[in-house]
Design a protein around this motif. Structure first.
Motif, PDB file in Angstrom:
ATOM      1  N   PHE A   1       0.832  -1.207   0.000  1.00  0.00           N
ATOM      2  CA  PHE A   1       0.000   0.000   0.000  1.00  0.00           C
ATOM      3  C   PHE A   1       0.866   1.257   0.000  1.00  0.00           C
ATOM      4  CE2 PHE A   1      -3.331  -2.882   1.687  1.00  0.00           C
ATOM      5  CZ  PHE A   1      -4.317  -2.603   0.758  1.00  0.00           C
ATOM      6  N   ASN A   2       1.938   1.227   0.776  1.00  0.00           N
ATOM      7  CA  ASN A   2       2.831   2.374   0.856  1.00  0.00           C
ATOM      8  C   ASN A   2       3.509   2.638  -0.492  1.00  0.00           C
ATOM      9  OD1 ASN A   2       3.917   4.484   2.309  1.00  0.00           O
ATOM     10  ND2 ASN A   2       5.615   3.279   3.108  1.00  0.00           N
ATOM     11  N   ALA A   3       3.931   1.589  -1.180  1.00  0.00           N
ATOM     12  CA  ALA A   3       4.574   1.750  -2.490  1.00  0.00           C
ATOM     13  C   ALA A   3       3.592   2.358  -3.487  1.00  0.00           C
ATOM     14  CB  ALA A   3       5.092   0.411  -2.998  1.00  0.00           C
ATOM     15  N   TYR A   4       2.352   1.911  -3.455  1.00  0.00           N
ATOM     16  CA  TYR A   4       1.330   2.461  -4.354  1.00  0.00           C
ATOM     17  C   TYR A   4       1.104   3.949  -4.074  1.00  0.00           C
ATOM     18  CZ  TYR A   4      -3.230   3.337  -6.447  1.00  0.00           C
ATOM     19  OH  TYR A   4      -4.259   3.890  -7.162  1.00  0.00           O
ATOM     20  N   ARG A   5       0.971   4.280  -2.796  1.00  0.00           N
ATOM     21  CA  ARG A   5       0.748   5.684  -2.416  1.00  0.00           C
ATOM     22  C   ARG A   5       1.945   6.548  -2.784  1.00  0.00           C
ATOM     23  NH1 ARG A   5       2.311   8.007   1.719  1.00  0.00           N
ATOM     24  NH2 ARG A   5       2.617   6.145   2.973  1.00  0.00           N
ATOM     25  N   ASN A   6       3.142   6.039  -2.556  1.00  0.00           N
ATOM     26  CA  ASN A   6       4.346   6.803  -2.892  1.00  0.00           C
ATOM     27  C   ASN A   6       4.515   6.971  -4.394  1.00  0.00           C
ATOM     28  OD1 ASN A   6       5.109   7.431  -0.305  1.00  0.00           O
ATOM     29  ND2 ASN A   6       6.474   5.687  -0.085  1.00  0.00           N
ATOM     30  N   ALA A   7       4.102   5.993  -5.185  1.00  0.00           N
ATOM     31  CA  ALA A   7       4.166   6.127  -6.650  1.00  0.00           C
ATOM     32  C   ALA A   7       3.221   7.239  -7.111  1.00  0.00           C
ATOM     33  CB  ALA A   7       3.816   4.806  -7.323  1.00  0.00           C
ATOM     34  N   ARG A   8       2.043   7.303  -6.522  1.00  0.00           N
ATOM     35  CA  ARG A   8       1.107   8.397  -6.856  1.00  0.00           C
ATOM     36  C   ARG A   8       1.688   9.745  -6.446  1.00  0.00           C
ATOM     37  NH1 ARG A   8      -3.806   6.199  -4.036  1.00  0.00           N
ATOM     38  NH2 ARG A   8      -3.731   8.282  -3.197  1.00  0.00           N
ATOM     39  N   TYR A   9       2.341   9.799  -5.278  1.00  0.00           N
ATOM     40  CA  TYR A   9       2.963  11.040  -4.825  1.00  0.00           C
ATOM     41  C   TYR A   9       4.072  11.459  -5.786  1.00  0.00           C
ATOM     42  CZ  TYR A   9       6.019  14.117  -2.146  1.00  0.00           C
ATOM     43  OH  TYR A   9       6.819  15.155  -1.751  1.00  0.00           O
ATOM     44  N   LEU A  10       4.910  10.520  -6.203  1.00  0.00           N
ATOM     45  CA  LEU A  10       5.993  10.835  -7.133  1.00  0.00           C
ATOM     46  C   LEU A  10       5.429  11.362  -8.452  1.00  0.00           C
ATOM     47  CD1 LEU A  10       8.966  10.902  -7.934  1.00  0.00           C
ATOM     48  CD2 LEU A  10       8.811   8.461  -8.468  1.00  0.00           C
ATOM     49  N   ASP A  11       4.352  10.777  -8.945  1.00  0.00           N
ATOM     50  CA  ASP A  11       3.704  11.284 -10.163  1.00  0.00           C
ATOM     51  C   ASP A  11       3.216  12.713  -9.967  1.00  0.00           C
ATOM     52  OD1 ASP A  11       4.169   8.872 -11.447  1.00  0.00           O
ATOM     53  OD2 ASP A  11       2.128   8.101 -11.093  1.00  0.00           O
ATOM     54  N   ALA A  12       2.640  12.996  -8.807  1.00  0.00           N
ATOM     55  CA  ALA A  12       2.146  14.352  -8.518  1.00  0.00           C
ATOM     56  C   ALA A  12       3.300  15.348  -8.441  1.00  0.00           C
ATOM     57  CB  ALA A  12       1.350  14.366  -7.217  1.00  0.00           C
ATOM     58  N   VAL A  13       4.416  14.935  -7.849  1.00  0.00           N
ATOM     59  CA  VAL A  13       5.579  15.825  -7.752  1.00  0.00           C
ATOM     60  C   VAL A  13       6.143  16.091  -9.141  1.00  0.00           C
ATOM     61  CG1 VAL A  13       7.963  16.010  -6.908  1.00  0.00           C
ATOM     62  CG2 VAL A  13       6.164  15.209  -5.386  1.00  0.00           C
ATOM     63  N   ARG A  14       6.241  15.057  -9.958  1.00  0.00           N
ATOM     64  CA  ARG A  14       6.744  15.247 -11.331  1.00  0.00           C
ATOM     65  C   ARG A  14       5.830  16.153 -12.140  1.00  0.00           C
ATOM     66  NH1 ARG A  14       8.227   9.002 -12.197  1.00  0.00           N
ATOM     67  NH2 ARG A  14      10.425   9.082 -11.598  1.00  0.00           N
ATOM     68  N   ALA A  15       4.528  16.059 -11.920  1.00  0.00           N
ATOM     69  CA  ALA A  15       3.556  16.846 -12.670  1.00  0.00           C
ATOM     70  C   ALA A  15       3.443  18.284 -12.148  1.00  0.00           C
ATOM     71  CB  ALA A  15       2.183  16.172 -12.630  1.00  0.00           C
ATOM     72  N   PHE A  16       3.977  18.554 -10.986  1.00  0.00           N
ATOM     73  CA  PHE A  16       3.868  19.878 -10.376  1.00  0.00           C
ATOM     74  C   PHE A  16       4.570  20.931 -11.251  1.00  0.00           C
ATOM     75  CE2 PHE A  16       5.614  23.226  -7.633  1.00  0.00           C
ATOM     76  CZ  PHE A  16       4.450  23.690  -7.045  1.00  0.00           C
ATOM     77  N   THR A  17       3.872  22.011 -11.485  1.00  0.00           N
ATOM     78  CA  THR A  17       4.481  23.132 -12.204  1.00  0.00           C
ATOM     79  C   THR A  17       4.484  24.338 -11.295  1.00  0.00           C
ATOM     80  OG1 THR A  17       2.349  23.629 -13.205  1.00  0.00           O
ATOM     81  CG2 THR A  17       3.869  22.355 -14.538  1.00  0.00           C
ATOM     82  N   PRO A  18       5.696  24.797 -10.931  1.00  0.00           N
ATOM     83  CA  PRO A  18       5.782  25.953 -10.028  1.00  0.00           C
ATOM     84  C   PRO A  18       5.142  27.185 -10.678  1.00  0.00           C
ATOM     85  CG  PRO A  18       7.933  24.913 -10.324  1.00  0.00           C
ATOM     86  CD  PRO A  18       6.999  24.290 -11.306  1.00  0.00           C
TER      87      PRO A  18
END
Length: 168
Positions: free
Chosen positions: A148-165
């Motif tokens: 579950f933690n790996a799944y949640r962290n993968a979603r977080y990493l996708d969100a960080v990569r998609a973040f546009t300052p």
């Protein structure tokens, strides 16, 4: 970016809830086994092992809660860091977590599970078989939790990569 970090540490801190619950259930099952079925060596071994599992889960839960609360408290000092720099450092950190930490964790859990199975097959003591069963329960809980933690962290990493300052 700070809001993404804040949510990440809140989610990581949230792991302590299920871990505390699993610890309490483990200890309750241990007490039940030891009080009701201690005449049977497998039950006595499982009860003893589940006490260790419960204590370990309490330590993990407390550590997760404390560590991530400290990280949340430190976020205020990171507001002066440019968001692009925060994003780049988070992508680097999370890629390491996803590629190294989880991989080694799953390999370790599989090795623990295999060792416990071998332990059950090779020992003549029913008591030690019970302890090995408790170790297998711990490995299974750790594998489920980390999945579950790996799944949640993968979603977080996708969100960080998609973040546009935002533009200055």
């Amino acid at each position: 970016m700070i809001e993404l970090l804040r949510q990440y540490y809140l989610d990581e801190k949230g792991i302590s809830g299920p871990a505390f619950t699993a610890a309490i259930l483990s200890l309750l099952l241990a007490v039940l086994l030891l009080l009701r079925h201690s005449a049977h060596p497998v039950a006595k071994g499982m009860g003893t092992g589940l006490i260790g599992v419960g204590v370990l889960l309490f330590v993990i839960a407390f550590t997760a809660r404390t560590f991530n609360q400290r990280k949340l408290d430190e976020l205020g000092s990171r507001t002066s860091v440019p968001e692009l720099e925060l994003q780049q450092s988070e992508v680097t950190r999370m890629e390491k977590v996803m590629n190294v930490t989880f991989r080694y964790a799953f390999v370790s859990f599989a090795a623990i599970m295999l060792a416990a199975m071998v332990w059950i097959l090779l020992t003549n003591s029913a008591y030690w078989r019970g302890i090995a069963i408790a170790v297998m329960i711990l490995a299974a809980l750790a594998t489920i939790g980390d999945s579950f933690n790996a799944y949640r962290n993968a979603r977080y990493l996708d969100a960080v990569r998609a973040f546009t300052p935002p533009e200055p």
